[in-house]
Design an enzyme around this catalytic site. Sequence first.
Site, PDB file in Angstrom:
ATOM      1  N   CYS A 113     -76.507 -36.863 -60.809  1.00  0.00           N
ATOM      2  CA  CYS A 113     -77.524 -36.879 -61.619  1.00  0.00           C
ATOM      3  C   CYS A 113     -78.702 -35.607 -61.109  1.00  0.00           C
ATOM      4  O   CYS A 113     -79.501 -35.368 -61.631  1.00  0.00           O
ATOM      5  CB  CYS A 113     -78.087 -38.384 -61.828  1.00  0.00           C
ATOM      6  SG  CYS A 113     -77.024 -39.361 -62.675  1.00  0.00           S
ATOM      7  N   HIS A 249     -85.467 -37.223 -63.994  1.00  0.00           N
ATOM      8  CA  HIS A 249     -84.280 -37.485 -64.529  1.00  0.00           C
ATOM      9  C   HIS A 249     -84.153 -38.728 -65.225  1.00  0.00           C
ATOM     10  O   HIS A 249     -85.072 -39.772 -65.263  1.00  0.00           O
ATOM     11  CB  HIS A 249     -83.402 -37.800 -63.234  1.00  0.00           C
ATOM     12  CG  HIS A 249     -82.032 -38.296 -63.761  1.00  0.00           C
ATOM     13  ND1 HIS A 249     -81.258 -37.927 -64.484  1.00  0.00           N
ATOM     14  CD2 HIS A 249     -81.430 -39.530 -63.208  1.00  0.00           C
ATOM     15  CE1 HIS A 249     -80.049 -38.443 -64.587  1.00  0.00           C
ATOM     16  NE2 HIS A 249     -80.232 -39.725 -64.055  1.00  0.00           N
ATOM     17  N   ASN A 279     -78.783 -41.345 -70.387  1.00  0.00           N
ATOM     18  CA  ASN A 279     -78.521 -40.603 -68.970  1.00  0.00           C
ATOM     19  C   ASN A 279     -77.866 -39.560 -69.195  1.00  0.00           C
ATOM     20  O   ASN A 279     -76.124 -39.911 -69.383  1.00  0.00           O
ATOM     21  CB  ASN A 279     -78.140 -41.515 -67.922  1.00  0.00           C
ATOM     22  CG  ASN A 279     -78.088 -40.979 -66.819  1.00  0.00           C
ATOM     23  OD1 ASN A 279     -78.031 -39.683 -66.432  1.00  0.00           O
ATOM     24  ND2 ASN A 279     -78.165 -41.965 -65.522  1.00  0.00           N
TER      25      ASN A 279
HETATM   26  N1  ACO Z   1     -75.151 -55.785 -72.339  1.00  0.00           N
HETATM   27  C1  ACO Z   1     -75.498 -57.062 -72.484  1.00  0.00           C
HETATM   28  N2  ACO Z   1     -75.305 -57.713 -71.146  1.00  0.00           N
HETATM   29  C2  ACO Z   1     -75.128 -56.690 -69.936  1.00  0.00           C
HETATM   30  C3  ACO Z   1     -74.935 -55.340 -70.347  1.00  0.00           C
HETATM   31  C4  ACO Z   1     -74.927 -54.823 -71.517  1.00  0.00           C
HETATM   32  N3  ACO Z   1     -74.852 -53.618 -72.132  1.00  0.00           N
HETATM   33  N4  ACO Z   1     -74.687 -54.886 -69.090  1.00  0.00           N
HETATM   34  C5  ACO Z   1     -74.665 -55.624 -68.326  1.00  0.00           C
HETATM   35  N5  ACO Z   1     -74.932 -56.893 -68.799  1.00  0.00           N
HETATM   36  C6  ACO Z   1     -75.103 -58.159 -68.152  1.00  0.00           C
HETATM   37  C7  ACO Z   1     -74.331 -58.158 -66.808  1.00  0.00           C
HETATM   38  O1  ACO Z   1     -72.794 -58.696 -67.207  1.00  0.00           O
HETATM   39  C8  ACO Z   1     -74.926 -59.264 -65.849  1.00  0.00           C
HETATM   40  O2  ACO Z   1     -74.321 -60.472 -66.436  1.00  0.00           O
HETATM   41  P1  ACO Z   1     -74.186 -61.621 -65.469  1.00  0.00           P
HETATM   42  O3  ACO Z   1     -75.637 -62.113 -64.680  1.00  0.00           O
HETATM   43  O4  ACO Z   1     -73.773 -62.939 -66.250  1.00  0.00           O
HETATM   44  O5  ACO Z   1     -73.162 -61.049 -64.706  1.00  0.00           O
HETATM   45  C9  ACO Z   1     -76.561 -59.194 -66.315  1.00  0.00           C
HETATM   46  O6  ACO Z   1     -76.410 -58.399 -67.761  1.00  0.00           O
HETATM   47  C10 ACO Z   1     -77.120 -58.307 -65.398  1.00  0.00           C
HETATM   48  O7  ACO Z   1     -78.598 -58.406 -65.929  1.00  0.00           O
HETATM   49  P2  ACO Z   1     -79.753 -57.985 -64.996  1.00  0.00           P
HETATM   50  O8  ACO Z   1     -79.800 -58.250 -63.476  1.00  0.00           O
HETATM   51  O9  ACO Z   1     -81.387 -58.404 -65.859  1.00  0.00           O
HETATM   52  O10 ACO Z   1     -79.605 -56.323 -65.052  1.00  0.00           O
HETATM   53  P3  ACO Z   1     -80.627 -55.169 -64.574  1.00  0.00           P
HETATM   54  O11 ACO Z   1     -81.945 -55.622 -65.106  1.00  0.00           O
HETATM   55  O12 ACO Z   1     -80.305 -55.006 -63.298  1.00  0.00           O
HETATM   56  O13 ACO Z   1     -80.347 -54.131 -65.506  1.00  0.00           O
HETATM   57  C11 ACO Z   1     -79.151 -51.836 -65.357  1.00  0.00           C
HETATM   58  C12 ACO Z   1     -79.149 -53.289 -65.671  1.00  0.00           C
HETATM   59  C13 ACO Z   1     -79.804 -51.320 -66.784  1.00  0.00           C
HETATM   60  C14 ACO Z   1     -77.876 -51.237 -65.175  1.00  0.00           C
HETATM   61  C15 ACO Z   1     -80.094 -51.480 -64.265  1.00  0.00           C
HETATM   62  O14 ACO Z   1     -79.671 -51.996 -63.140  1.00  0.00           O
HETATM   63  C16 ACO Z   1     -80.415 -49.870 -64.129  1.00  0.00           C
HETATM   64  O15 ACO Z   1     -80.531 -49.367 -64.923  1.00  0.00           O
HETATM   65  N6  ACO Z   1     -79.878 -49.514 -62.763  1.00  0.00           N
HETATM   66  C17 ACO Z   1     -79.824 -48.039 -62.450  1.00  0.00           C
HETATM   67  C18 ACO Z   1     -78.567 -47.738 -62.768  1.00  0.00           C
HETATM   68  C19 ACO Z   1     -78.560 -46.267 -63.194  1.00  0.00           C
HETATM   69  O16 ACO Z   1     -79.291 -45.841 -63.894  1.00  0.00           O
HETATM   70  N7  ACO Z   1     -77.550 -45.529 -62.978  1.00  0.00           N
HETATM   71  C20 ACO Z   1     -77.313 -44.364 -63.430  1.00  0.00           C
HETATM   72  C21 ACO Z   1     -76.894 -43.295 -62.649  1.00  0.00           C
HETATM   73  S1  ACO Z   1     -77.899 -43.355 -61.195  1.00  0.00           S
HETATM   74  C22 ACO Z   1     -79.173 -42.881 -61.827  1.00  0.00           C
HETATM   75  O17 ACO Z   1     -79.302 -42.088 -62.662  1.00  0.00           O
HETATM   76  C23 ACO Z   1     -80.701 -43.472 -61.345  1.00  0.00           C
END
Ligand code: ACO
Length: 322
Positions: A113, A249, A279
């Site tokens: 990224c 980004h 993204n």
């Molecule tokens: N739909 C429904 N539920 C989901 C989904 C989905 N698409 N994806 C995950 N979940 C569930 C998980 O299974 C988990 O369930 P569990 O607790 O029963 O195991 C739960 O949701 C996790 O929820 P949260 O902890 O509230 O998730 P969070 O607030 O951390 O959000 C996210 C997740 C969106 C991935 C966030 O952590 C994030 O954006 N992280 C940065 C990652 C990123 O952007 N990466 C890209 C590359 S690096 C970069 O470019 C920055």
Amino acid sequence: TTRSYIQGTGSYLPKTIVTNEDLSKTLDTSDEWIVSRTGISQRHIAGDNESTSDMAEHAARLAIADAGLTPDAIDLIIVATTTPTHIFPSCASGLQKRLGTQVCPAFDVQAVCSGFIYALDIADKYIKTNQAKHALVVGSETMSKILNWSDRNTCVLFGDGAGAVVLSASESEEGLISSKLYADGAFKELLWVPNGVSYQHSDERIDDYIQMSGSEVFKVAVSKLRDLVEQVTAGTDYGSHQIDKLVPHQANIRIIKAVAEKLHLPMEKVVSTVALHANTSAASIPLALDCAVKAKQIKRGDLLFMEAFGGGFTWGGALLRF
Ligand code: ACO
């Protein structure tokens, strides 16, 4: 002294749009979950026969035309991508042939990224040392091809697209003022594709696709990006209060807001395309930049801060006068 500035911008998005609603038909997810956690509503997805090189070419042609140039003026090509068309040759050397530029240095940069910031930093150094006059700097990604479409933790987050700039030499423009790059390989397994060309993590198909520990990535991303503005402005005449537009980004609206808050920037000063593009990895900054320029959200003379964070981890930022 010679400096580099962005003379033209261009971008390309594949035709097919996949909405959160579409994804919820085959995945245990919902529009409400995706929008509230990420700000993403839809993403563009490349066709089966549409490659990273095809999209890069579209964006590049528009950027060259926007700069008022023809391809023969280009004397350096850098493509930032994690999803190259072939293992080799590079997308950049393919682009040299497709565009019919002069024979010149052409190579791909892999920083996931953060790739576009890496490529911009490199191109600036070629220009400042008088080794290039018109550098074509492209970010192009078909993230859809390295996603496990049954993994709701990852597949809802990404999209495909391309953005390009022509970075040109000038004796009068202020242009790129400062840029800083970072990498810390200690975090590799938080965000990666386990299987590769020379390493097989396992025979499982899932190891051919992106795997991510989302909440851990989120925490590191926010903490590194919050420190970045001081690191990039250090030694310049500028501080964060002078920034006209943040061009981040586009990974997650919550990460973008956390950075904007740290910079005391209201959201009117933040370019955000994550809702419509998701993204797009290395493509996201030049794509967001071009959209904002075409929408007249960014104008000539604006002081821009670009920042990115991605797999590796890699991160980096650039301060420039547009
Ligand atoms: N739909 C429904 N539920 C989901 C989904 C989905 N698409 N994806 C995950 N979940 C569930 C998980 O299974 C988990 O369930 P569990 O607790 O029963 O195991 C739960 O949701 C996790 O929820 P949260 O902890 O509230 O998730 P969070 O607030 O951390 O959000 C996210 C997740 C969106 C991935 C966030 O952590 C994030 O954006 N992280 C940065 C990652 C990123 O952007 N990466 C890209 C590359 S690096 C970069 O470019 C920055």
